[in-house]
Design a protein around this motif. Structure first.
Motif, PDB file in Angstrom:
ATOM      1  N   MET A   1       0.842  -1.177   0.000  1.00  0.00           N
ATOM      2  CA  MET A   1       0.000   0.000   0.000  1.00  0.00           C
ATOM      3  C   MET A   1       0.889   1.243   0.000  1.00  0.00           C
ATOM      4  SD  MET A   1      -2.974   0.847   2.678  1.00  0.00           S
ATOM      5  CE  MET A   1      -4.099   2.098   2.323  1.00  0.00           C
ATOM      6  N   ALA A   2       0.551   2.229  -0.803  1.00  0.00           N
ATOM      7  CA  ALA A   2       1.336   3.458  -0.925  1.00  0.00           C
ATOM      8  C   ALA A   2       1.221   4.296   0.341  1.00  0.00           C
ATOM      9  CB  ALA A   2       0.847   4.261  -2.117  1.00  0.00           C
ATOM     10  N   THR A   3       2.304   4.952   0.660  1.00  0.00           N
ATOM     11  CA  THR A   3       2.313   5.861   1.797  1.00  0.00           C
ATOM     12  C   THR A   3       2.477   7.278   1.273  1.00  0.00           C
ATOM     13  OG1 THR A   3       3.401   4.162   3.114  1.00  0.00           O
ATOM     14  CG2 THR A   3       3.462   6.412   3.962  1.00  0.00           C
ATOM     15  N   PHE A   4       1.558   8.141   1.645  1.00  0.00           N
ATOM     16  CA  PHE A   4       1.589   9.526   1.195  1.00  0.00           C
ATOM     17  C   PHE A   4       1.995  10.433   2.349  1.00  0.00           C
ATOM     18  CE2 PHE A   4      -1.329   7.426  -1.672  1.00  0.00           C
ATOM     19  CZ  PHE A   4      -0.978   7.944  -2.904  1.00  0.00           C
ATOM     20  N   GLU A   5       2.790  11.452   2.009  1.00  0.00           N
ATOM     21  CA  GLU A   5       3.134  12.455   3.013  1.00  0.00           C
ATOM     22  C   GLU A   5       1.912  13.335   3.234  1.00  0.00           C
ATOM     23  OE1 GLU A   5       6.859  14.626   2.489  1.00  0.00           O
ATOM     24  OE2 GLU A   5       7.358  13.179   0.922  1.00  0.00           O
ATOM     25  N   ALA A   6       1.860  13.951   4.389  1.00  0.00           N
ATOM     26  CA  ALA A   6       0.758  14.874   4.672  1.00  0.00           C
ATOM     27  C   ALA A   6       0.806  16.013   3.661  1.00  0.00           C
ATOM     28  CB  ALA A   6       0.869  15.416   6.086  1.00  0.00           C
ATOM     29  N   LEU A   7      -0.332  16.345   3.115  1.00  0.00           N
ATOM     30  CA  LEU A   7      -0.409  17.353   2.062  1.00  0.00           C
ATOM     31  C   LEU A   7       0.135  18.701   2.518  1.00  0.00           C
ATOM     32  CD1 LEU A   7      -1.219  17.736  -0.847  1.00  0.00           C
ATOM     33  CD2 LEU A   7      -3.516  18.300  -0.088  1.00  0.00           C
ATOM     34  N   GLY A   8      -0.101  19.058   3.750  1.00  0.00           N
ATOM     35  CA  GLY A   8       0.401  20.325   4.275  1.00  0.00           C
ATOM     36  C   GLY A   8       1.911  20.434   4.226  1.00  0.00           C
ATOM     37  N   GLU A   9       2.599  19.307   4.240  1.00  0.00           N
ATOM     38  CA  GLU A   9       4.053  19.309   4.173  1.00  0.00           C
ATOM     39  C   GLU A   9       4.558  19.451   2.738  1.00  0.00           C
ATOM     40  OE1 GLU A   9       5.553  15.892   6.250  1.00  0.00           O
ATOM     41  OE2 GLU A   9       4.241  16.267   7.959  1.00  0.00           O
ATOM     42  N   LEU A  10       3.704  19.190   1.775  1.00  0.00           N
ATOM     43  CA  LEU A  10       4.098  19.249   0.372  1.00  0.00           C
ATOM     44  C   LEU A  10       3.768  20.585  -0.286  1.00  0.00           C
ATOM     45  CD1 LEU A  10       2.848  15.729  -0.705  1.00  0.00           C
ATOM     46  CD2 LEU A  10       5.192  16.417  -0.209  1.00  0.00           C
ATOM     47  N   LEU A  11       2.717  21.222   0.163  1.00  0.00           N
ATOM     48  CA  LEU A  11       2.252  22.452  -0.471  1.00  0.00           C
ATOM     49  C   LEU A  11       2.586  23.673   0.373  1.00  0.00           C
ATOM     50  CD1 LEU A  11      -1.349  21.347  -1.529  1.00  0.00           C
ATOM     51  CD2 LEU A  11       0.715  21.364  -2.930  1.00  0.00           C
ATOM     52  N   ASP A  12       3.006  24.725  -0.302  1.00  0.00           N
ATOM     53  CA  ASP A  12       3.157  26.003   0.381  1.00  0.00           C
ATOM     54  C   ASP A  12       1.818  26.705   0.194  1.00  0.00           C
ATOM     55  OD1 ASP A  12       3.881  28.364   1.549  1.00  0.00           O
ATOM     56  OD2 ASP A  12       5.298  28.951  -0.010  1.00  0.00           O
ATOM     57  N   GLU A  13       1.037  26.774   1.237  1.00  0.00           N
ATOM     58  CA  GLU A  13      -0.320  27.284   1.124  1.00  0.00           C
ATOM     59  C   GLU A  13      -0.439  28.760   1.461  1.00  0.00           C
ATOM     60  OE1 GLU A  13      -3.047  24.687   3.154  1.00  0.00           O
ATOM     61  OE2 GLU A  13      -2.832  23.185   1.598  1.00  0.00           O
ATOM     62  N   THR A  14       0.635  29.512   1.218  1.00  0.00           N
ATOM     63  CA  THR A  14       0.567  30.952   1.412  1.00  0.00           C
ATOM     64  C   THR A  14       1.279  31.646   0.259  1.00  0.00           C
ATOM     65  OG1 THR A  14       2.606  31.014   2.712  1.00  0.00           O
ATOM     66  CG2 THR A  14       0.531  30.792   3.940  1.00  0.00           C
ATOM     67  N   LEU A  15       0.934  32.901   0.077  1.00  0.00           N
ATOM     68  CA  LEU A  15       1.568  33.758  -0.909  1.00  0.00           C
ATOM     69  C   LEU A  15       2.017  34.998  -0.166  1.00  0.00           C
ATOM     70  CD1 LEU A  15       2.108  34.305  -3.971  1.00  0.00           C
ATOM     71  CD2 LEU A  15      -0.117  35.421  -4.019  1.00  0.00           C
ATOM     72  N   THR A  16       3.289  35.334  -0.248  1.00  0.00           N
ATOM     73  CA  THR A  16       3.812  36.484   0.474  1.00  0.00           C
ATOM     74  C   THR A  16       4.149  37.586  -0.519  1.00  0.00           C
ATOM     75  OG1 THR A  16       4.693  35.013   2.160  1.00  0.00           O
ATOM     76  CG2 THR A  16       5.587  37.241   2.100  1.00  0.00           C
ATOM     77  N   LEU A  17       3.562  38.772  -0.293  1.00  0.00           N
ATOM     78  CA  LEU A  17       3.744  39.895  -1.208  1.00  0.00           C
ATOM     79  C   LEU A  17       4.268  41.123  -0.462  1.00  0.00           C
ATOM     80  CD1 LEU A  17       0.350  39.568  -3.143  1.00  0.00           C
ATOM     81  CD2 LEU A  17       2.592  38.676  -3.820  1.00  0.00           C
ATOM     82  N   PRO A  18       5.341  41.738  -0.979  1.00  0.00           N
ATOM     83  CA  PRO A  18       5.854  42.970  -0.371  1.00  0.00           C
ATOM     84  C   PRO A  18       5.138  44.188  -0.978  1.00  0.00           C
ATOM     85  CG  PRO A  18       7.353  42.210  -2.069  1.00  0.00           C
ATOM     86  CD  PRO A  18       6.225  41.221  -2.008  1.00  0.00           C
ATOM     87  N   VAL A  19       4.620  45.051  -0.124  1.00  0.00           N
ATOM     88  CA  VAL A  19       3.910  46.241  -0.596  1.00  0.00           C
ATOM     89  C   VAL A  19       4.288  47.422   0.275  1.00  0.00           C
ATOM     90  CG1 VAL A  19       1.653  47.305  -1.020  1.00  0.00           C
ATOM     91  CG2 VAL A  19       1.942  44.847  -1.360  1.00  0.00           C
TER      92      VAL A  19
END
Length: 164
Positions: A1-19
């Motif tokens: 059976m495949a083992t998947f990493e937690a999605l939160g560890e794979l995706l950067d779920e933020t966007l940082t913008l300098p203003v």
């Protein structure tokens, strides 16, 4: 059976913008906002190509609501900080592109101020790679049909000197 990493560890779920000397971190939107953003971008693209777009989906009030939704908890902070309308709009449109198309496209939009003609031409290495792959120019150069090299052949002597 495949083992998947937690999605939160794979995706950067933020966007940082300098203003204007501040940094704003935009969180990933809810699935509902993401789907709505995708629908609006598709409708806008269809309208830009001369198609008929859903006017309700693209009206000004919906646009303002969507800006607040895509900026999330950062929106009220930007308003309180007195961010200008052009800067807020650019941030919101960058966030929309990030949501619909990913970080790379959002970075391009951000860097060009939303003007695709300001995108940097490919660097020298990229141009060479495109040239090797044929991707740089869709027009093929004409091939020689003579079957000979391009070097001119030596001119033969008109008469040979006597031997002997």
């Amino acid at each position: 059976m495949a083992t998947f990493e937690a999605l939160g560890e794979l995706l950067d779920e933020t966007l940082t913008l300098p203003v204007a000397g501040s940094t704003y971190t935009i969180p990933a939107p809810s699935a509902e906002v993401g789907l709505r953003t995708q629908a609006i971008i598709q409708a806008a693209a269809k309208a830009a190509q001369g198609g008929e777009a859903d006017a309700e989906l693209l009206d000004d009030a919906a646009e303002r609501d969507l800006f607040a939704e895509v900026l999330g908890e950062t929106y009220p902070r930007m308003i309180a900080d007195g961010v200008s309308w052009p800067a807020l709009k650019h941030c919101a449109l960058t966030a929309m592109i990030w949501i619909a198309s990913g970080t790379e496209q959002a970075e391009t939009y951000w860097r060009t101020g939303g003007d695709p003609s300001r995108a940097a031409p490919p660097n020298r290495a990229t141009r060479r790679a495109l040239a090797r792959s044929g991707g740089a120019n869709a027009t093929k150069s004409r091939a020689s049909t003579s079957g000979t090299s391009t070097r001119p052949a030596p001119t033969p002597a008109t008469h040979a000197p006597p031997t002997g």
